[in-house]
Design a protein around this motif. Sequence first.
Motif, PDB file in Angstrom:
ATOM      1  N   PHE A 161     -13.647   5.166   9.028  1.00  0.00           N
ATOM      2  CA  PHE A 161     -13.188   4.799   7.690  1.00  0.00           C
ATOM      3  C   PHE A 161     -11.761   5.281   7.457  1.00  0.00           C
ATOM      4  CE2 PHE A 161     -12.596   5.850   3.189  1.00  0.00           C
ATOM      5  CZ  PHE A 161     -12.732   4.580   2.645  1.00  0.00           C
ATOM      6  N   GLU A 162     -11.493   6.554   7.791  1.00  0.00           N
ATOM      7  CA  GLU A 162     -10.134   7.076   7.624  1.00  0.00           C
ATOM      8  C   GLU A 162      -9.144   6.300   8.476  1.00  0.00           C
ATOM      9  OE1 GLU A 162      -9.383  11.282   7.923  1.00  0.00           O
ATOM     10  OE2 GLU A 162     -11.308  11.726   6.996  1.00  0.00           O
ATOM     11  N   ALA A 163      -9.543   5.932   9.689  1.00  0.00           N
ATOM     12  CA  ALA A 163      -8.655   5.163  10.560  1.00  0.00           C
ATOM     13  C   ALA A 163      -8.298   3.826   9.916  1.00  0.00           C
ATOM     14  CB  ALA A 163      -9.314   4.945  11.922  1.00  0.00           C
ATOM     15  N   ALA A 164      -9.293   3.157   9.341  1.00  0.00           N
ATOM     16  CA  ALA A 164      -9.043   1.876   8.690  1.00  0.00           C
ATOM     17  C   ALA A 164      -8.114   2.039   7.489  1.00  0.00           C
ATOM     18  CB  ALA A 164     -10.362   1.235   8.256  1.00  0.00           C
ATOM     19  N   VAL A 165      -8.359   3.046   6.676  1.00  0.00           N
ATOM     20  CA  VAL A 165      -7.533   3.271   5.482  1.00  0.00           C
ATOM     21  C   VAL A 165      -6.101   3.597   5.872  1.00  0.00           C
ATOM     22  CG1 VAL A 165      -7.168   4.809   3.504  1.00  0.00           C
ATOM     23  CG2 VAL A 165      -9.448   3.920   3.990  1.00  0.00           C
ATOM     24  N   THR A 166      -5.907   4.514   6.822  1.00  0.00           N
ATOM     25  CA  THR A 166      -4.541   4.882   7.205  1.00  0.00           C
ATOM     26  C   THR A 166      -3.828   3.722   7.899  1.00  0.00           C
ATOM     27  OG1 THR A 166      -5.320   5.921   9.256  1.00  0.00           O
ATOM     28  CG2 THR A 166      -4.982   7.358   7.346  1.00  0.00           C
ATOM     29  N   THR A 167      -4.571   2.881   8.609  1.00  0.00           N
ATOM     30  CA  THR A 167      -3.959   1.706   9.240  1.00  0.00           C
ATOM     31  C   THR A 167      -3.468   0.729   8.182  1.00  0.00           C
ATOM     32  OG1 THR A 167      -5.317   1.931  11.220  1.00  0.00           O
ATOM     33  CG2 THR A 167      -4.358  -0.240  10.793  1.00  0.00           C
ATOM     34  N   VAL A 168      -4.298   0.450   7.189  1.00  0.00           N
ATOM     35  CA  VAL A 168      -3.900  -0.469   6.118  1.00  0.00           C
ATOM     36  C   VAL A 168      -2.724   0.104   5.340  1.00  0.00           C
ATOM     37  CG1 VAL A 168      -4.633  -1.526   3.940  1.00  0.00           C
ATOM     38  CG2 VAL A 168      -6.143  -1.582   5.929  1.00  0.00           C
ATOM     39  N   LEU A 169      -2.809   1.382   4.984  1.00  0.00           N
ATOM     40  CA  LEU A 169      -1.694   1.996   4.252  1.00  0.00           C
ATOM     41  C   LEU A 169      -0.429   2.023   5.101  1.00  0.00           C
ATOM     42  CD1 LEU A 169      -3.419   4.968   2.406  1.00  0.00           C
ATOM     43  CD2 LEU A 169      -2.585   2.825   1.435  1.00  0.00           C
ATOM     44  N   GLY A 170      -0.592   2.285   6.396  1.00  0.00           N
ATOM     45  CA  GLY A 170       0.554   2.327   7.295  1.00  0.00           C
ATOM     46  C   GLY A 170       1.248   0.990   7.420  1.00  0.00           C
ATOM     47  N   GLN A 171       0.512  -0.101   7.197  1.00  0.00           N
ATOM     48  CA  GLN A 171       1.123  -1.427   7.228  1.00  0.00           C
ATOM     49  C   GLN A 171       1.905  -1.704   5.948  1.00  0.00           C
ATOM     50  OE1 GLN A 171      -2.178  -4.038   7.930  1.00  0.00           O
ATOM     51  NE2 GLN A 171      -2.260  -3.576  10.098  1.00  0.00           N
ATOM     52  N   GLN A 172       1.525  -1.035   4.885  1.00  0.00           N
ATOM     53  CA  GLN A 172       2.182  -1.249   3.596  1.00  0.00           C
ATOM     54  C   GLN A 172       3.341  -0.280   3.374  1.00  0.00           C
ATOM     55  OE1 GLN A 172       1.240  -3.893   1.784  1.00  0.00           O
ATOM     56  NE2 GLN A 172      -0.132  -4.255   3.499  1.00  0.00           N
ATOM     57  N   VAL A 173       3.138   0.956   3.801  1.00  0.00           N
ATOM     58  CA  VAL A 173       4.118   2.015   3.599  1.00  0.00           C
ATOM     59  C   VAL A 173       4.124   2.866   4.860  1.00  0.00           C
ATOM     60  CG1 VAL A 173       4.743   3.998   2.158  1.00  0.00           C
ATOM     61  CG2 VAL A 173       3.515   2.081   1.146  1.00  0.00           C
ATOM     62  N   SER A 174       5.279   3.309   5.291  1.00  0.00           N
ATOM     63  CA  SER A 174       5.314   4.137   6.495  1.00  0.00           C
ATOM     64  C   SER A 174       4.624   5.468   6.240  1.00  0.00           C
ATOM     65  CB  SER A 174       6.760   4.385   6.926  1.00  0.00           C
ATOM     66  OG  SER A 174       7.372   5.298   6.039  1.00  0.00           O
ATOM     67  N   LEU A 175       4.064   6.067   7.293  1.00  0.00           N
ATOM     68  CA  LEU A 175       3.429   7.382   7.145  1.00  0.00           C
ATOM     69  C   LEU A 175       4.432   8.419   6.670  1.00  0.00           C
ATOM     70  CD1 LEU A 175       1.006   7.614  10.190  1.00  0.00           C
ATOM     71  CD2 LEU A 175       0.430   7.514   7.780  1.00  0.00           C
TER      72      LEU A 175
END
Length: 163
Positions: free
Chosen positions: A141-155
């Motif tokens: 779940f965390e991987a999916a969330v950080t992947t989606v957020l990473g596509q929208q905003v850089s880490l």
Amino acid sequence: MTSLPDGVATVPQTGAPEEGVGSWTRRVPVVGPFDAASALATLVAHAVPGVDRVDTGRGEVTRLVETSAGAVAVTVRLTPDALEARGDGGDPDAVGALVARWFDADADLATVHTVLGADPVLAPLLARRPGLRVVGHPSGFEAAVTTVLGQQVSLAACRGSTW
């Protein structure tokens, strides 16, 4: 990302597991070769403040992992030969299995080297870095969330740092 003393990349919300009543340690063997330094660098690059603590000096990552018994703070020390997981509570064997998946500890390197080694572009890269792995994530779940957020905003932007 701001570098903190002693190679610490981020600070966790919870401390590292302490040795005491209910604490445990599990050695997770790793199919060699294993490039522990590269795995740590990957963890530093993807560390989220308040979630992960990566200490490159000690070769360790500390974070909460979800188990059937609830969240457990676990510290994983990465070496070229093994992963050492330390925690307090939860099911130590289940956490050990999670750590093995997280770091791809039992990767079929012979197949990887056979397939990728046949490619003229990848073969020399593989020869220089034979122990490189794809570091996974302890939580799908965390991987999916950080992947989606990473596509929208850089880490880096999410962390509030400027590189």
